[in-house]
Design an enzyme around this catalytic site. Structure first.
Site, PDB file in Angstrom:
ATOM      1  N   ASN A 106     -20.875 -70.987  42.501  1.00  0.00           N
ATOM      2  CA  ASN A 106     -19.698 -72.087  42.140  1.00  0.00           C
ATOM      3  C   ASN A 106     -19.324 -71.641  40.676  1.00  0.00           C
ATOM      4  O   ASN A 106     -19.882 -71.021  39.943  1.00  0.00           O
ATOM      5  CB  ASN A 106     -20.587 -73.501  41.824  1.00  0.00           C
ATOM      6  CG  ASN A 106     -19.737 -74.374  41.212  1.00  0.00           C
ATOM      7  OD1 ASN A 106     -18.336 -74.576  41.671  1.00  0.00           O
ATOM      8  ND2 ASN A 106     -19.999 -75.148  40.160  1.00  0.00           N
ATOM      9  N   HIS A 108     -17.636 -72.773  37.159  1.00  0.00           N
ATOM     10  CA  HIS A 108     -17.861 -74.093  36.382  1.00  0.00           C
ATOM     11  C   HIS A 108     -17.198 -73.732  34.966  1.00  0.00           C
ATOM     12  O   HIS A 108     -17.416 -72.822  34.169  1.00  0.00           O
ATOM     13  CB  HIS A 108     -19.317 -74.669  36.016  1.00  0.00           C
ATOM     14  CG  HIS A 108     -19.325 -75.722  35.402  1.00  0.00           C
ATOM     15  ND1 HIS A 108     -18.899 -77.053  36.177  1.00  0.00           N
ATOM     16  CD2 HIS A 108     -19.578 -75.990  34.195  1.00  0.00           C
ATOM     17  CE1 HIS A 108     -19.251 -77.951  35.020  1.00  0.00           C
ATOM     18  NE2 HIS A 108     -19.688 -77.340  33.957  1.00  0.00           N
ATOM     19  N   SER A 135     -18.927 -70.275  33.629  1.00  0.00           N
ATOM     20  CA  SER A 135     -20.129 -69.681  34.281  1.00  0.00           C
ATOM     21  C   SER A 135     -20.024 -69.744  35.654  1.00  0.00           C
ATOM     22  O   SER A 135     -19.203 -70.465  36.209  1.00  0.00           O
ATOM     23  CB  SER A 135     -21.351 -70.947  34.144  1.00  0.00           C
ATOM     24  OG  SER A 135     -21.581 -71.061  32.332  1.00  0.00           O
ATOM     25  N   ASP A 144     -24.468 -78.651  39.420  1.00  0.00           N
ATOM     26  CA  ASP A 144     -24.143 -77.408  38.297  1.00  0.00           C
ATOM     27  C   ASP A 144     -25.586 -76.856  37.461  1.00  0.00           C
ATOM     28  O   ASP A 144     -25.852 -76.449  36.325  1.00  0.00           O
ATOM     29  CB  ASP A 144     -23.428 -77.707  37.297  1.00  0.00           C
ATOM     30  CG  ASP A 144     -22.008 -78.211  37.759  1.00  0.00           C
ATOM     31  OD1 ASP A 144     -21.664 -77.556  38.798  1.00  0.00           O
ATOM     32  OD2 ASP A 144     -21.209 -79.098  37.270  1.00  0.00           O
TER      33      ASP A 144
HETATM   34  C1  GRF Z   1     -11.836 -74.430  37.403  1.00  0.00           C
HETATM   35  O1  GRF Z   1     -11.485 -74.823  36.109  1.00  0.00           O
HETATM   36  C2  GRF Z   1     -13.000 -74.596  37.955  1.00  0.00           C
HETATM   37  O2  GRF Z   1     -14.243 -74.119  37.035  1.00  0.00           O
HETATM   38  C3  GRF Z   1     -13.332 -76.113  38.206  1.00  0.00           C
HETATM   39  O3  GRF Z   1     -12.068 -76.470  38.643  1.00  0.00           O
HETATM   40  C4  GRF Z   1     -10.961 -75.644  38.109  1.00  0.00           C
HETATM   41  C5  GRF Z   1     -10.175 -75.246  39.074  1.00  0.00           C
HETATM   42  O4  GRF Z   1      -9.077 -74.673  38.798  1.00  0.00           O
HETATM   43  N1  GRF Z   1     -14.651 -76.160  38.699  1.00  0.00           N
HETATM   44  P1  GRF Z   1      -8.100 -73.999  39.887  1.00  0.00           P
HETATM   45  O5  GRF Z   1      -7.992 -74.779  41.069  1.00  0.00           O
HETATM   46  O6  GRF Z   1      -8.692 -72.791  40.437  1.00  0.00           O
HETATM   47  O7  GRF Z   1      -6.880 -73.808  39.306  1.00  0.00           O
END
Ligand code: GRF
Length: 197
Positions: A106, A108, A135, A144
């Site tokens: 994942n 994050h 991360s 997470d």
């Molecule tokens: C990213 O910041 C990711 O870490 C979080 O959701 C956002 C997704 O952005 N979980 P995108 O859809 O790739 O533009």
């Protein structure tokens, strides 16, 4: 070649960066398919790159176990080496996680273990933090909480809003995602070993 299925929920800018990287024949990663829990706008990136997509909406199932079973069937159909959550905003049931662990990672937008959960960027601002970041971790049954694989920090500026900060984090995330997948593909990062720590 490392084959992956990517799951998204939103705009898919990280997915887009990965698809662009995969256009380089020297990059050892292949995106087999992209899935979502809703008709996400980011699925259009996959379509543009000729990558198959699937949508499995929780609202169409009696409970989240049935939903996640169909989601995993859709993923397993492609027989990927790894599943990548890149902006996938649903918590997956333990049964699903155990099926893929440790080959489920994942992305994050914080320096975990700080600011887990769906509001990581707003939470970092509200806490008055001076830095946050991005991360990548192996997904375990918590939210997470799984073993960390890679992190990059991003300074928080006085003038930052949630949107400005998130955009700067996303710039870093895209690079982190591509680099990390390259390192998993080359064997430099061993998910099994990381998961044991
Ligand atoms: C990213 O910041 C990711 O870490 C979080 O959701 C956002 C997704 O952005 N979980 P995108 O859809 O790739 O533009």
């Amino acid at each position: 070649m490392l084959s992956v299925v990517v799951l998204i929920s939103g705009s898919g800018s990280n997915l887009r960066a990965l698809l662009e990287a995969c256009n380089n024949p020297l990059f050892p990663v292949q995106v087999l398919a992209v899935g979502s829990d809703q008709p996400a706008t980011g699925l259009s990136h996959a379509e543009l790159f000729g990558v198959p997509t699937f949508v499995v909406e929780p609202g169409r199932f009696a409970d989240r176990i049935q939903w996640s079973n169909v989601l995993s069937e859709n993923i397993l159909h492609f027989k990927p080496d790894l599943v990548v959550l890149a902006g996938f905003m649903k918590v997956l049931p333990g049964q699903f996680v155990r099926k893929f662990y440790p080959n489920l990672i994942n992305l994050h937008p914080s320096l975990l273990p700080k600011f887990p959960g769906a509001y990581a960027v707003a939470d970092a601002l509200a806490a008055g933090a001076t830095e946050t970041g991005a991360s990548i971790h192996v997904v375990d049954e918590g939210v997470d909480t799984g073993p960390l694989i890679a992190q990059v920090s991003v300074p928080i500026e006085q003038s930052d809003t949630k949107d400005s900060l998130h955009e700067r984090i996303k710039l870093v995330e895209r690079e982190l995602l591509v680099d990390t997948l390259g390192q998993i593909a080359s064997g430099e990062i061993d998910l099994m070993a990381r998961a044991r720590v």
